[in-house]
Design a protein around this motif. Structure first.
Motif, PDB file in Angstrom:
ATOM      1  N   SER A   1       0.827  -1.208   0.000  1.00  0.00           N
ATOM      2  CA  SER A   1       0.000   0.000   0.000  1.00  0.00           C
ATOM      3  C   SER A   1       0.859   1.254   0.000  1.00  0.00           C
ATOM      4  O   SER A   1       0.531   2.247  -0.658  1.00  0.00           O
ATOM      5  CB  SER A   1      -0.930   0.005   1.220  1.00  0.00           C
ATOM      6  OG  SER A   1      -1.794  -1.109   1.210  1.00  0.00           O
TER       7      SER A   1
ATOM      8  N   ARG B   1       2.221   1.574  -3.523  1.00  0.00           N
ATOM      9  CA  ARG B   1       1.137   1.965  -4.436  1.00  0.00           C
ATOM     10  C   ARG B   1       0.807   3.443  -4.306  1.00  0.00           C
ATOM     11  O   ARG B   1       0.616   4.153  -5.291  1.00  0.00           O
ATOM     12  CB  ARG B   1      -0.097   1.109  -4.151  1.00  0.00           C
ATOM     13  CG  ARG B   1      -1.266   1.308  -5.124  1.00  0.00           C
ATOM     14  CD  ARG B   1      -2.260   2.321  -4.600  1.00  0.00           C
ATOM     15  NE  ARG B   1      -2.684   1.979  -3.264  1.00  0.00           N
ATOM     16  CZ  ARG B   1      -3.113   2.886  -2.372  1.00  0.00           C
ATOM     17  NH1 ARG B   1      -3.150   4.180  -2.683  1.00  0.00           N
ATOM     18  NH2 ARG B   1      -3.492   2.505  -1.150  1.00  0.00           N
ATOM     19  N   ASN B   2       0.782   3.940  -3.079  1.00  0.00           N
ATOM     20  CA  ASN B   2       0.501   5.350  -2.855  1.00  0.00           C
ATOM     21  C   ASN B   2       1.575   6.233  -3.501  1.00  0.00           C
ATOM     22  O   ASN B   2       1.265   7.260  -4.122  1.00  0.00           O
ATOM     23  CB  ASN B   2       0.428   5.627  -1.352  1.00  0.00           C
ATOM     24  CG  ASN B   2       0.055   7.057  -1.044  1.00  0.00           C
ATOM     25  OD1 ASN B   2      -0.959   7.565  -1.503  1.00  0.00           O
ATOM     26  ND2 ASN B   2       0.884   7.722  -0.246  1.00  0.00           N
TER      27      ASN B   2
ATOM     28  N   GLU C   1       3.511   5.413  -6.072  1.00  0.00           N
ATOM     29  CA  GLU C   1       3.420   5.321  -7.536  1.00  0.00           C
ATOM     30  C   GLU C   1       2.216   6.103  -8.063  1.00  0.00           C
ATOM     31  O   GLU C   1       2.271   6.666  -9.159  1.00  0.00           O
ATOM     32  CB  GLU C   1       3.348   3.853  -7.968  1.00  0.00           C
ATOM     33  CG  GLU C   1       4.577   3.033  -7.609  1.00  0.00           C
ATOM     34  CD  GLU C   1       5.877   3.648  -8.088  1.00  0.00           C
ATOM     35  OE1 GLU C   1       5.933   4.161  -9.216  1.00  0.00           O
ATOM     36  OE2 GLU C   1       6.861   3.622  -7.312  1.00  0.00           O
ATOM     37  N   GLN C   2       1.148   6.155  -7.297  1.00  0.00           N
ATOM     38  CA  GLN C   2      -0.001   6.978  -7.706  1.00  0.00           C
ATOM     39  C   GLN C   2       0.392   8.450  -7.793  1.00  0.00           C
ATOM     40  O   GLN C   2      -0.018   9.157  -8.710  1.00  0.00           O
ATOM     41  CB  GLN C   2      -1.155   6.808  -6.710  1.00  0.00           C
ATOM     42  CG  GLN C   2      -2.048   5.626  -7.008  1.00  0.00           C
ATOM     43  CD  GLN C   2      -3.283   5.611  -6.123  1.00  0.00           C
ATOM     44  OE1 GLN C   2      -3.187   5.843  -4.921  1.00  0.00           O
ATOM     45  NE2 GLN C   2      -4.430   5.316  -6.705  1.00  0.00           N
TER      46      GLN C   2
ATOM     47  N   VAL D   1       0.679   1.231 -11.157  1.00  0.00           N
ATOM     48  CA  VAL D   1      -0.350   1.469 -10.141  1.00  0.00           C
ATOM     49  C   VAL D   1      -1.438   0.401 -10.232  1.00  0.00           C
ATOM     50  O   VAL D   1      -1.883  -0.151  -9.215  1.00  0.00           O
ATOM     51  CB  VAL D   1      -0.960   2.876 -10.303  1.00  0.00           C
ATOM     52  CG1 VAL D   1      -2.165   3.049  -9.373  1.00  0.00           C
ATOM     53  CG2 VAL D   1       0.080   3.946 -10.007  1.00  0.00           C
ATOM     54  N   LYS D   2      -1.855   0.078 -11.448  1.00  0.00           N
ATOM     55  CA  LYS D   2      -2.910  -0.925 -11.645  1.00  0.00           C
ATOM     56  C   LYS D   2      -2.478  -2.284 -11.096  1.00  0.00           C
ATOM     57  O   LYS D   2      -3.257  -2.973 -10.408  1.00  0.00           O
ATOM     58  CB  LYS D   2      -3.236  -1.034 -13.136  1.00  0.00           C
ATOM     59  CG  LYS D   2      -4.357  -2.003 -13.463  1.00  0.00           C
ATOM     60  CD  LYS D   2      -4.659  -2.010 -14.958  1.00  0.00           C
ATOM     61  CE  LYS D   2      -5.772  -2.993 -15.295  1.00  0.00           C
ATOM     62  NZ  LYS D   2      -6.064  -3.007 -16.751  1.00  0.00           N
TER      63      LYS D   2
ATOM     64  N   LEU E   1      -0.169  -2.858  -8.777  1.00  0.00           N
ATOM     65  CA  LEU E   1      -0.024  -2.767  -7.330  1.00  0.00           C
ATOM     66  C   LEU E   1      -1.394  -2.768  -6.631  1.00  0.00           C
ATOM     67  O   LEU E   1      -1.546  -3.343  -5.555  1.00  0.00           O
ATOM     68  CB  LEU E   1       0.760  -1.512  -6.956  1.00  0.00           C
ATOM     69  CG  LEU E   1       2.258  -1.563  -7.286  1.00  0.00           C
ATOM     70  CD1 LEU E   1       2.874  -0.176  -7.189  1.00  0.00           C
ATOM     71  CD2 LEU E   1       2.984  -2.537  -6.357  1.00  0.00           C
ATOM     72  N   GLN E   2      -2.378  -2.126  -7.249  1.00  0.00           N
ATOM     73  CA  GLN E   2      -3.723  -2.132  -6.670  1.00  0.00           C
ATOM     74  C   GLN E   2      -4.289  -3.554  -6.608  1.00  0.00           C
ATOM     75  O   GLN E   2      -4.927  -3.934  -5.632  1.00  0.00           O
ATOM     76  CB  GLN E   2      -4.648  -1.221  -7.481  1.00  0.00           C
ATOM     77  CG  GLN E   2      -4.395   0.258  -7.257  1.00  0.00           C
ATOM     78  CD  GLN E   2      -5.230   1.133  -8.169  1.00  0.00           C
ATOM     79  OE1 GLN E   2      -5.566   0.739  -9.300  1.00  0.00           O
ATOM     80  NE2 GLN E   2      -5.561   2.329  -7.708  1.00  0.00           N
ATOM     81  N   ALA E   3      -4.042  -4.317  -7.666  1.00  0.00           N
ATOM     82  CA  ALA E   3      -4.525  -5.703  -7.682  1.00  0.00           C
ATOM     83  C   ALA E   3      -3.830  -6.525  -6.602  1.00  0.00           C
ATOM     84  O   ALA E   3      -4.475  -7.287  -5.863  1.00  0.00           O
ATOM     85  CB  ALA E   3      -4.281  -6.320  -9.055  1.00  0.00           C
TER      86      ALA E   3
ATOM     87  N   GLU F   1      -2.487  -5.389  -3.902  1.00  0.00           N
ATOM     88  CA  GLU F   1      -2.940  -4.854  -2.615  1.00  0.00           C
ATOM     89  C   GLU F   1      -4.267  -5.489  -2.191  1.00  0.00           C
ATOM     90  O   GLU F   1      -4.497  -5.744  -1.005  1.00  0.00           O
ATOM     91  CB  GLU F   1      -3.081  -3.343  -2.736  1.00  0.00           C
ATOM     92  CG  GLU F   1      -3.404  -2.610  -1.459  1.00  0.00           C
ATOM     93  CD  GLU F   1      -3.527  -1.108  -1.679  1.00  0.00           C
ATOM     94  OE1 GLU F   1      -3.450  -0.367  -0.690  1.00  0.00           O
ATOM     95  OE2 GLU F   1      -3.709  -0.676  -2.847  1.00  0.00           O
ATOM     96  N   ARG F   2      -5.137  -5.754  -3.164  1.00  0.00           N
ATOM     97  CA  ARG F   2      -6.443  -6.358  -2.876  1.00  0.00           C
ATOM     98  C   ARG F   2      -6.373  -7.881  -2.779  1.00  0.00           C
ATOM     99  O   ARG F   2      -7.406  -8.524  -2.562  1.00  0.00           O
ATOM    100  CB  ARG F   2      -7.444  -5.959  -3.967  1.00  0.00           C
ATOM    101  CG  ARG F   2      -7.782  -4.470  -4.014  1.00  0.00           C
ATOM    102  CD  ARG F   2      -8.980  -4.226  -4.922  1.00  0.00           C
ATOM    103  NE  ARG F   2      -8.693  -4.610  -6.301  1.00  0.00           N
ATOM    104  CZ  ARG F   2      -8.303  -3.773  -7.262  1.00  0.00           C
ATOM    105  NH1 ARG F   2      -8.154  -2.484  -6.985  1.00  0.00           N
ATOM    106  NH2 ARG F   2      -8.072  -4.203  -8.483  1.00  0.00           N
TER     107      ARG F   2
END
Length: 256
Positions: free
Chosen positions: A156, A159-160, A162-163, A184-185, A187-189, A191-192
């Protein structure tokens, strides 16, 4: 150079060099672009001399004078202090920032802002000068430390970061414009817990494809530094976010 373009009313894209701004900058005139911190040192050096300024340093690498150091994150007293260059991170965090907040332990830290590689608690006693931090595998950069505690999810955190870089990209070159949102895409996946097998390897490839010499300016290479170091030090945290790995782990627990 992007700032110079903006001042001229143009789109804030970086310029090709040469010519360098010192030769042809704002409105084609010689222009010096430096940080306020750098310019602020000039009057005292002119009045007291270079040797006086060098004598303020504690560093052994040849860096001179003082530095504006900062601490952000879950420390007790975040802030900015002007200190002799070569002050250690341990002093910054525990003497000036008061240490980590109660109940938290240091997991890792960025030594010089968002676009630097993570270092670990065992690096705390390094002198905060440019050569020493470079030899440890990162960059001192701004000297503004960000601490990450043991209760934060490193995926997280990255990801933050990189956003932020994806949002701040000027969009001038393809690796930065398209590569950063793609990271980002992924890393979001992860992260979830919905990452796909191969996502980590793609992120590793991106740290090379968006690395030094592959983009028009250092924005994307800087964005890759926290990512590449997080993958090196905390790969297991990323692997836990891959869907197949998670399912296999749960099946193994049920079988046992």
């Amino acid at each position: 150079t992007a700032l110079i373009n903006s001042l001229e009313g143009r789109r804030a894209n970086p310029r090709a060099k040469p010519p360098f701004p010192q030769i042809a900058g704002l409105w084609g005139k010689p222009t010096v672009v430096n940080n306020v911190e750098t310019l602020n040192n000039v009057p005292a050096i002119l009045v007291r001399g270079a040797e006086w300024f060098k004598g303020l340093s504690r560093g052994k690498s040849g860096d001179s004078g003082t530095k504006l150091y900062g601490v952000s994150g879950r420390a007790k007293r975040t802030g900015v202090w002007e200190l002799p260059i070569g002050t250690t991170c341990r002093e910054l965090l525990y003497e000036y920032a008061g240490g980590m907040q109660d109940g938290l332990e240091l997991m890792c830290w960025l030594p010089g802002g968002a676009s630097t590689d993570f270092l670990l608690p065992q690096h705390l006693d390094l002198a905060m000068d440019f050569d020493t931090i470079a030899k440890a595998g990162s960059r001192m950069g701004t000297g503004l430390i960000m601490v990450v505690d043991n209760k934060q999810n490193i995926v997280s955190v990255v990801r933050n970061l990189e956003q932020f870089f994806a949002r701040e990209s000027c969009g001038w070159c393809t690796p930065c414009r398209d590569g950063l949102p793609w990271s980002v895409k992924l890393l979001q996946a992860i992260e979830r817990g919905q990452g796909q097998p191969g996502d980590i390897e793609v992120l590793e490839e991106m740290t090379h494809f968006l690395g030094p010499g592959k983009t028009f300016c250092p924005h994307a290479p800087g964005a890759m530094e926290p990512l590449q170091s997080a993958l090196k030090f905390f790969r297991g945290e990323f692997e836990r976010g891959i869907l197949g790995t998670k399912i296999q782990h749960e099946e193994g627990q049920q079988a046992s």
